[in-house]
Design a protein around this motif. Structure first.
Motif, PDB file in Angstrom:
ATOM      1  N   ILE A  91       0.835  -1.200   0.000  1.00 24.51           N
ATOM      2  CA  ILE A  91       0.000   0.000   0.000  1.00 24.51           C
ATOM      3  C   ILE A  91       0.872   1.253   0.000  1.00 24.51           C
ATOM      4  O   ILE A  91       0.627   2.204  -0.751  1.00 24.51           O
ATOM      5  N   ASP A  92       1.905   1.254   0.816  1.00 22.01           N
ATOM      6  CA  ASP A  92       2.791   2.428   0.892  1.00 22.01           C
ATOM      7  C   ASP A  92       3.471   2.714  -0.440  1.00 22.01           C
ATOM      8  O   ASP A  92       3.779   3.871  -0.748  1.00 22.01           O
ATOM      9  N   GLY A  93       3.675   1.675  -1.239  1.00 18.02           N
ATOM     10  CA  GLY A  93       4.318   1.858  -2.537  1.00 18.02           C
ATOM     11  C   GLY A  93       3.355   1.982  -3.701  1.00 18.02           C
ATOM     12  O   GLY A  93       3.793   2.080  -4.857  1.00 18.02           O
ATOM     13  N   ALA A  94       2.069   1.989  -3.426  1.00 15.27           N
ATOM     14  CA  ALA A  94       1.062   2.028  -4.488  1.00 15.27           C
ATOM     15  C   ALA A  94       0.838   3.446  -5.007  1.00 15.27           C
ATOM     16  O   ALA A  94       1.268   4.427  -4.397  1.00 15.27           O
ATOM     17  N   SER A  95       0.114   3.523  -6.103  1.00 12.25           N
ATOM     18  CA  SER A  95      -0.291   4.797  -6.696  1.00 12.25           C
ATOM     19  C   SER A  95      -1.809   4.883  -6.743  1.00 12.25           C
ATOM     20  O   SER A  95      -2.513   3.886  -6.543  1.00 12.25           O
ATOM     21  N   VAL A  96      -2.305   6.057  -7.031  1.00 17.29           N
ATOM     22  CA  VAL A  96      -3.754   6.268  -7.132  1.00 17.29           C
ATOM     23  C   VAL A  96      -4.347   5.295  -8.152  1.00 17.29           C
ATOM     24  O   VAL A  96      -3.817   5.125  -9.255  1.00 17.29           O
ATOM     25  N   GLY A  97      -5.428   4.609  -7.765  1.00 17.10           N
ATOM     26  CA  GLY A  97      -6.122   3.711  -8.684  1.00 17.10           C
ATOM     27  C   GLY A  97      -5.521   2.330  -8.823  1.00 17.10           C
ATOM     28  O   GLY A  97      -6.045   1.506  -9.576  1.00 17.10           O
ATOM     29  N   ASP A  98      -4.460   2.019  -8.086  1.00 14.13           N
ATOM     30  CA  ASP A  98      -3.825   0.706  -8.196  1.00 14.13           C
ATOM     31  C   ASP A  98      -4.690  -0.387  -7.587  1.00 14.13           C
ATOM     32  O   ASP A  98      -5.556  -0.141  -6.744  1.00 14.13           O
ATOM     33  N   THR A  99      -4.427  -1.627  -7.997  1.00 13.05           N
ATOM     34  CA  THR A  99      -5.014  -2.820  -7.397  1.00 13.05           C
ATOM     35  C   THR A  99      -3.910  -3.644  -6.766  1.00 13.05           C
ATOM     36  O   THR A  99      -2.893  -3.921  -7.410  1.00 13.05           O
ATOM     37  N   ILE A 100      -4.089  -4.019  -5.524  1.00 16.72           N
ATOM     38  CA  ILE A 100      -3.139  -4.867  -4.801  1.00 16.72           C
ATOM     39  C   ILE A 100      -3.792  -6.224  -4.600  1.00 16.72           C
ATOM     40  O   ILE A 100      -4.829  -6.332  -3.943  1.00 16.72           O
ATOM     41  N   THR A 103      -2.814  10.770  -1.702  1.00 18.59           N
ATOM     42  CA  THR A 103      -4.007  10.083  -1.241  1.00 18.59           C
ATOM     43  C   THR A 103      -4.383   8.982  -2.234  1.00 18.59           C
ATOM     44  O   THR A 103      -4.497   9.230  -3.433  1.00 18.59           O
ATOM     45  N   LEU A 104      -4.595   7.777  -1.720  1.00 18.05           N
ATOM     46  CA  LEU A 104      -4.766   6.612  -2.582  1.00 18.05           C
ATOM     47  C   LEU A 104      -6.233   6.391  -2.969  1.00 18.05           C
ATOM     48  O   LEU A 104      -6.817   5.327  -2.724  1.00 18.05           O
ATOM     49  N   ASP A 105      -6.817   7.401  -3.609  1.00 18.95           N
ATOM     50  CA  ASP A 105      -8.177   7.255  -4.124  1.00 18.95           C
ATOM     51  C   ASP A 105      -8.215   6.135  -5.167  1.00 18.95           C
ATOM     52  O   ASP A 105      -7.302   5.981  -5.976  1.00 18.95           O
ATOM     53  N   GLY A 106      -9.286   5.352  -5.125  1.00 24.08           N
ATOM     54  CA  GLY A 106      -9.471   4.310  -6.128  1.00 24.08           C
ATOM     55  C   GLY A 106      -8.652   3.061  -5.925  1.00 24.08           C
ATOM     56  O   GLY A 106      -8.638   2.175  -6.791  1.00 24.08           O
ATOM     57  N   THR A 125     -13.354   5.981  -2.858  1.00 25.11           N
ATOM     58  CA  THR A 125     -13.571   4.911  -3.838  1.00 25.11           C
ATOM     59  C   THR A 125     -12.583   3.767  -3.643  1.00 25.11           C
ATOM     60  O   THR A 125     -12.011   3.234  -4.590  1.00 25.11           O
ATOM     61  N   VAL A 126     -12.388   3.370  -2.408  1.00 26.83           N
ATOM     62  CA  VAL A 126     -11.525   2.241  -2.065  1.00 26.83           C
ATOM     63  C   VAL A 126     -12.379   0.974  -2.011  1.00 26.83           C
ATOM     64  O   VAL A 126     -13.511   0.989  -1.527  1.00 26.83           O
ATOM     65  N   ASP A 134     -14.024   9.092   6.934  1.00 27.21           N
ATOM     66  CA  ASP A 134     -13.911  10.198   5.970  1.00 27.21           C
ATOM     67  C   ASP A 134     -13.522   9.698   4.586  1.00 27.21           C
ATOM     68  O   ASP A 134     -12.666  10.284   3.918  1.00 27.21           O
ATOM     69  N   SER A 135     -14.151   8.611   4.141  1.00 22.66           N
ATOM     70  CA  SER A 135     -13.775   7.957   2.881  1.00 22.66           C
ATOM     71  C   SER A 135     -15.018   7.609   2.081  1.00 22.66           C
ATOM     72  O   SER A 135     -15.560   6.503   2.188  1.00 22.66           O
ATOM     73  N   PRO A 136     -15.515   8.537   1.246  1.00 19.99           N
ATOM     74  CA  PRO A 136     -16.739   8.265   0.487  1.00 19.99           C
ATOM     75  C   PRO A 136     -16.554   7.182  -0.564  1.00 19.99           C
ATOM     76  O   PRO A 136     -15.450   6.930  -1.044  1.00 19.99           O
ATOM     77  N   ASN A 137     -17.665   6.536  -0.921  1.00 22.22           N
ATOM     78  CA  ASN A 137     -17.717   5.550  -2.001  1.00 22.22           C
ATOM     79  C   ASN A 137     -16.875   4.302  -1.741  1.00 22.22           C
ATOM     80  O   ASN A 137     -16.439   3.634  -2.683  1.00 22.22           O
TER      81      ASN A 137
END
Length: 200
Positions: free
Chosen positions: A39-48, A69-72, A101-102, A120-123
């Protein structure tokens, strides 16, 4: 503000297996590796993707190591596998903190104070997980995590409560198996606009 919630279908229904292919997600986290490090190395919109095994850690989905911020972001089990997040009776298994959108899908989450905390995390989407033997299964901690979707989860044997919605509007819950969760399988709080008091 008017709070609303949508409940569709029976509370107790058969569990739906995850059928997404691991090859769709690229490399996966495997036993002996850290989900939080991924997670710490991820980018926005990534799938782990997470392979079968037991992961004794608490994970937070909020910002990566660069402060983005890791939206998506999606945290999902590898196809046909059932990874386990295992705690020691305290803390939080998955904390979605300030990211929109997590998705958390296909995990077994057990033996935490709270299995999934959405703050505080919509969707956010909590899908096809087995959440058992925690004090509490899913909570929004009195924060506005609007448009949350809680679908096709097995939520059982959590001795305090199953799902607790305290500050979020437009929450959709469908196809969940909710059973043997302490005093309450589901609790929905709202704030009285006239008195300012919370009610449920």
């Amino acid at each position: 503000m008017v709070f609303s919630i949508l409940l569709v279908g029976s509370i107790i229904v058969p569990f739906t297996d995850v059928s997404r292919a691991a090859s769709d997600h690229g490399d996966c986290v495997g036993p002996g590796e850290s989900i939080q490090a991924a997670i710490d190395g991820a980018s926005v919109g990534d799938t782990i993707c997470i392979e079968a095994g037991t992961y004794e850690e608490e994970v937070t989905i909020g910002q990566n190591a660069a402060g983005e911020t890791l939206d998506g972001l999606t945290l999902v089990a590898a196809a046909g596998q059932s990874p386990v997040l295992s705690g020691s009776g305290t803390g939080t298994g998955v904390h979605i903190d300030g990211a929109a959108t997590v998705t958390v899908e296909g995990l077994e989450i057990r033996e935490y104070g709270t299995a999934v905390r959405v703050e505080d995390s919509p969707n956010a989407t909590i899908k096809s997980n087995t959440i058992t033997e925690n004090d509490q299964a899913i909570r929004d901690f009195d924060t506005p995590s609007h448009d949350m979707v809680i679908v096709d989860n097995v939520i059982e044997q959590n001795p305090i409560r199953g799902i607790s919605v305290q500050g979020s509007d437009r929450v959709q819950m469908t196809g969940n198996h909710i059973e043997a969760n302490g005093k309450l399988g589901f609790r929905y709080w709202f704030r009285d606009l006239h008195s300012g008091r919370r009610r449920w």
